[in-house]
Design an enzyme around this catalytic site. Structure first.
Site, PDB file in Angstrom:
ATOM      1  N   LYS A 246      -0.739  -1.675  31.242  1.00  0.00           N
ATOM      2  CA  LYS A 246       0.026  -0.529  30.523  1.00  0.00           C
ATOM      3  C   LYS A 246       0.378   0.473  31.782  1.00  0.00           C
ATOM      4  O   LYS A 246      -0.461   0.743  32.613  1.00  0.00           O
ATOM      5  CB  LYS A 246      -0.976   0.385  29.465  1.00  0.00           C
TER       6      LYS A 246
ATOM      7  N   TYR B 170      11.195  -2.881   6.642  1.00  0.00           N
ATOM      8  CA  TYR B 170      12.092  -3.392   5.703  1.00  0.00           C
ATOM      9  C   TYR B 170      12.188  -4.880   5.659  1.00  0.00           C
ATOM     10  O   TYR B 170      12.200  -5.390   4.867  1.00  0.00           O
ATOM     11  CB  TYR B 170      13.400  -2.730   6.086  1.00  0.00           C
TER      12      TYR B 170
ATOM     13  N   GLY C  41       6.338   3.198   4.911  1.00  0.00           N
ATOM     14  CA  GLY C  41       7.387   2.843   6.066  1.00  0.00           C
ATOM     15  C   GLY C  41       8.062   1.625   5.872  1.00  0.00           C
ATOM     16  O   GLY C  41       7.693   0.599   6.084  1.00  0.00           O
ATOM     17  N   VAL C  42       9.194   1.844   5.506  1.00  0.00           N
ATOM     18  CA  VAL C  42      10.214   0.829   5.460  1.00  0.00           C
ATOM     19  C   VAL C  42      11.295   1.040   6.590  1.00  0.00           C
ATOM     20  O   VAL C  42      12.638   0.721   6.459  1.00  0.00           O
ATOM     21  CB  VAL C  42      10.577   0.479   4.131  1.00  0.00           C
ATOM     22  N   GLY C  43      10.921   0.867   7.876  1.00  0.00           N
ATOM     23  CA  GLY C  43      11.760   0.940   8.984  1.00  0.00           C
ATOM     24  C   GLY C  43      12.049  -0.447   9.669  1.00  0.00           C
ATOM     25  O   GLY C  43      12.232  -1.625   8.939  1.00  0.00           O
ATOM     26  N   HIS C  44      12.036  -0.355  11.094  1.00  0.00           N
ATOM     27  CA  HIS C  44      12.449  -1.812  11.551  1.00  0.00           C
ATOM     28  C   HIS C  44      11.649  -2.910  11.226  1.00  0.00           C
ATOM     29  O   HIS C  44      11.964  -4.067  11.081  1.00  0.00           O
ATOM     30  CB  HIS C  44      12.347  -1.429  13.361  1.00  0.00           C
ATOM     31  N   VAL C  45      10.234  -2.510  10.953  1.00  0.00           N
ATOM     32  CA  VAL C  45       9.481  -3.732  10.738  1.00  0.00           C
ATOM     33  C   VAL C  45       9.185  -3.670   9.134  1.00  0.00           C
ATOM     34  O   VAL C  45       9.204  -4.939   8.500  1.00  0.00           O
ATOM     35  CB  VAL C  45       8.068  -3.611  11.458  1.00  0.00           C
TER      36      VAL C  45
HETATM   37  P1  NAD Z   1      10.348   2.530  12.661  1.00  0.00           P
HETATM   38  O1  NAD Z   1      10.341   3.915  13.247  1.00  0.00           O
HETATM   39  O2  NAD Z   1      11.533   1.705  12.697  1.00  0.00           O
HETATM   40  O3  NAD Z   1       9.630   2.637  11.214  1.00  0.00           O
HETATM   41  C1  NAD Z   1       8.560   3.391  10.899  1.00  0.00           C
HETATM   42  C2  NAD Z   1       9.244   3.968   9.409  1.00  0.00           C
HETATM   43  O4  NAD Z   1       8.080   4.602   9.164  1.00  0.00           O
HETATM   44  C3  NAD Z   1      10.198   5.020   9.362  1.00  0.00           C
HETATM   45  O5  NAD Z   1      11.155   4.464   8.483  1.00  0.00           O
HETATM   46  C4  NAD Z   1       9.881   6.350   9.318  1.00  0.00           C
HETATM   47  O6  NAD Z   1      10.596   7.221   8.785  1.00  0.00           O
HETATM   48  C5  NAD Z   1       8.617   6.113   8.268  1.00  0.00           C
HETATM   49  N1  NAD Z   1       7.506   7.207   8.527  1.00  0.00           N
HETATM   50  C6  NAD Z   1       7.184   7.876   9.479  1.00  0.00           C
HETATM   51  N2  NAD Z   1       6.037   8.403   9.295  1.00  0.00           N
HETATM   52  C7  NAD Z   1       5.844   8.385   7.854  1.00  0.00           C
HETATM   53  C8  NAD Z   1       4.894   8.810   6.878  1.00  0.00           C
HETATM   54  N3  NAD Z   1       3.969   9.870   7.015  1.00  0.00           N
HETATM   55  N4  NAD Z   1       4.965   8.111   5.797  1.00  0.00           N
HETATM   56  C9  NAD Z   1       5.722   7.438   5.351  1.00  0.00           C
HETATM   57  N5  NAD Z   1       6.835   7.022   6.110  1.00  0.00           N
HETATM   58  C10 NAD Z   1       6.862   7.317   7.567  1.00  0.00           C
HETATM   59  O7  NAD Z   1       8.994   1.845  13.556  1.00  0.00           O
HETATM   60  P2  NAD Z   1       8.879   0.309  13.514  1.00  0.00           P
HETATM   61  O8  NAD Z   1       9.335  -0.116  14.657  1.00  0.00           O
HETATM   62  O9  NAD Z   1       9.120  -0.385  12.124  1.00  0.00           O
HETATM   63  O10 NAD Z   1       7.176   0.278  13.663  1.00  0.00           O
HETATM   64  C11 NAD Z   1       6.547   0.569  12.574  1.00  0.00           C
HETATM   65  C12 NAD Z   1       4.891   0.514  13.155  1.00  0.00           C
HETATM   66  O11 NAD Z   1       4.533  -0.976  13.467  1.00  0.00           O
HETATM   67  C13 NAD Z   1       4.732   1.457  14.406  1.00  0.00           C
HETATM   68  O12 NAD Z   1       3.351   1.882  14.272  1.00  0.00           O
HETATM   69  C14 NAD Z   1       4.778   0.466  15.672  1.00  0.00           C
HETATM   70  O13 NAD Z   1       4.043   0.860  16.523  1.00  0.00           O
HETATM   71  C15 NAD Z   1       4.115  -0.635  14.927  1.00  0.00           C
HETATM   72  N6  NAD Z   1       4.562  -2.021  15.596  1.00  0.00           N
HETATM   73  C16 NAD Z   1       5.939  -2.286  15.700  1.00  0.00           C
HETATM   74  C17 NAD Z   1       6.422  -3.464  16.229  1.00  0.00           C
HETATM   75  C18 NAD Z   1       7.897  -3.694  16.155  1.00  0.00           C
HETATM   76  O14 NAD Z   1       8.325  -4.963  16.588  1.00  0.00           O
HETATM   77  N7  NAD Z   1       8.634  -2.873  16.034  1.00  0.00           N
HETATM   78  C19 NAD Z   1       5.427  -4.557  16.873  1.00  0.00           C
HETATM   79  C20 NAD Z   1       4.030  -4.100  16.937  1.00  0.00           C
HETATM   80  C21 NAD Z   1       3.684  -2.917  16.053  1.00  0.00           C
END
Ligand code: NAD
Length: 370
Positions: A80, A186, A180-184
């Site tokens: 890291k 959703y 959380g329905v963001g990148h993962v």
């Molecule tokens: P993202 O930012 O695209 O999505 C996160 C979602 O959670 C957003 O829509 C945000 O508005 C919502 N959010 C934030 N705080 C909140 C709360 N208190 N209550 C409800 N919703 C809330 O992020 P992501 O890429 O989808 O990642 C989500 C999690 O998964 C993170 O912890 C990330 O570290 C982990 N992760 C992601 C990946 C990846 O491939 N993107 C891989 C491993 C781990």
């Protein structure tokens, strides 16, 4: 801080410091373990309160990467990097190119990637100076956004949990609450919707919430109310530290399985508390390893089909973790650590050296550890 004592506490191999007064660059790379392969892990940029805090973060996170790669069956070690600075104010092409030269100077022992505070654009600057970088856009031959691969891995991990708890792989008819329905979150919700799950979602982003309600028929709850939803599975896909003294007593689910990193606020205490309450916890770094699987594929020449197929294998890995947890009556996150250590120890006599890239392929040369 006694640096060597900190390194020996968890058996870290190396730590490197970089300083550039002109650019204001202060970076640390921590390499925890390279028995399985070169140390891969993101580069975090943050306004750390002190240099000690930055080093501690690098040490803690690099160790986590060793375990994550080992359990996922990847030939990668744990590393890291941290850059001490404000990601909103201190970024520049010159800074990231200097960081790239620093990484290049490590000769492939550490491979960098984006993390909190850094972006794909920053890594593209890094790539101008070093080939030891992943998480580059698809347009530049990289693996692009890992989220669909992470989501697929979480979905298959959920199936392994469902087999353990409900005696079946199918999630059809089950209620899943997603925070959380963001990148993962959703794309995960899309898989679950296609399989016939009832979805309840919470998000602080109104657009993301509306999309899930409109396109997937998800029921919406506000903020913290997601912890009180009576459901079969609860999927944290937002932030870390959400499983704590305040939230665990509220949970009304049988399984916690989601993508968020560092879900347990206090690993030992909160992992044990979930076990005590009969809630099956899918260790975060196992079920969300699709993202790492995705970037690992970039090292071999990226092929999304292969990455997606590998992510479905999280089912088998999690099933092994759950079996160890059951047999040994230990919390699941302890079982996954055991599995990781076992794999590293089995290969412990073999060190790998890395000869670099050619034609997009990372060449390894195995050597017996003397
Ligand atoms: P993202 O930012 O695209 O999505 C996160 C979602 O959670 C957003 O829509 C945000 O508005 C919502 N959010 C934030 N705080 C909140 C709360 N208190 N209550 C409800 N919703 C809330 O992020 P992501 O890429 O989808 O990642 C989500 C999690 O998964 C993170 O912890 C990330 O570290 C982990 N992760 C992601 C990946 C990846 O491939 N993107 C891989 C491993 C781990």
């Amino acid at each position: 801080m006694e640096i060597f004592r900190s390194l020996s506490e968890h058996d870290h191999e190396e730590v490197f410091f970089m300083n550039d007064n002109r650019l204001g660059l202060k970076a640390i790379v921590a390499i925890h373990n390279t028995i399985l392969g070169p140390a891969l892990g993101g580069c975090r940029m943050w306004t750390f309160a002190s240099e000690e805090e930055a080093l501690r973060d690098a040490l803690r996170l690099s160790r986590g990467m060793t375990y994550k790669a080992a359990v996922a069956g990847l030939n990668l070690g744990g590393g890291k990097a941290v850059i001490i600075g404000d990601p909103k104010k201190d970024k520049s092409e010159a800074l990231f190119r200097a960081y790239g030269r620093f990484v290049q100077g490590l000769g492939g022992r550490y491979i960098t990637a984006e993390d909190m505070g850094t972006s794909v654009r920053d890594m593209e600057w890094v790539r101008m100076e070093t080939q030891y970088v992943t998480g580059i856009s698809r347009a530049l031959g990289g693996s692009g956004d890992p989220s669909p691969v992470t989501a697929l891995g979480v979905y298959h991990g959920m199936k392994a949990c469902a087999r353990e708890v409900f005696g079946r792989d199918s999630l059809s008819g089950l209620t899943v609450a997603i925070q959380g329905v963001g990148h993962v979150g959703y794309p995960l919700a899309q898989h679950l919707h296609a399989e016939g799950c009832r979805l309840v979602v919470a998000d602080i982003d109104r657009e993301n919430l509306d999309r899930a309600a409109r396109d997937l028929g998800a029921e919406v709850v506000e903020g913290e109310a997601v912890f009180d939803v009576a459901c079969d599975l609860f999927a944290p896909c937002a932030r870390g530290g959400l499983l704590n003294d305040k939230t665990i007593p509220r949970l009304r689910c049988k399984i916690v399985a989601g993508a968020a990193n560092n879900q347990l606020e206090d690993e030992a205490r909160h992992g044990a508390e979930l076990l005590k309450r009969g809630i099956l916890y899918a260790p975060d770094y196992v079920i969300n390893s699709g993202g790492l699987i995705n970037v690992a594929n970039e090292l071999e020449g990226y092929n999304q089909e292969r990455a997606l197929k590998q992510a479905t294998g999280i089912y088998d890995i999690l099933a092994r973790v759950l079996a160890i947890s059951k047999e040994e009556r230990i919390p699941t996150h302890v079982a996954s650590d055991k599995l990781a250590v076992k794999r590293i120890q089995e290969l412990g006599r073999v060190k790998q050296t890395y000869t670099g890239w050619s034609e997009g392929t990372f060449h390894r040369r195995r050597q017996l550890d003397s």
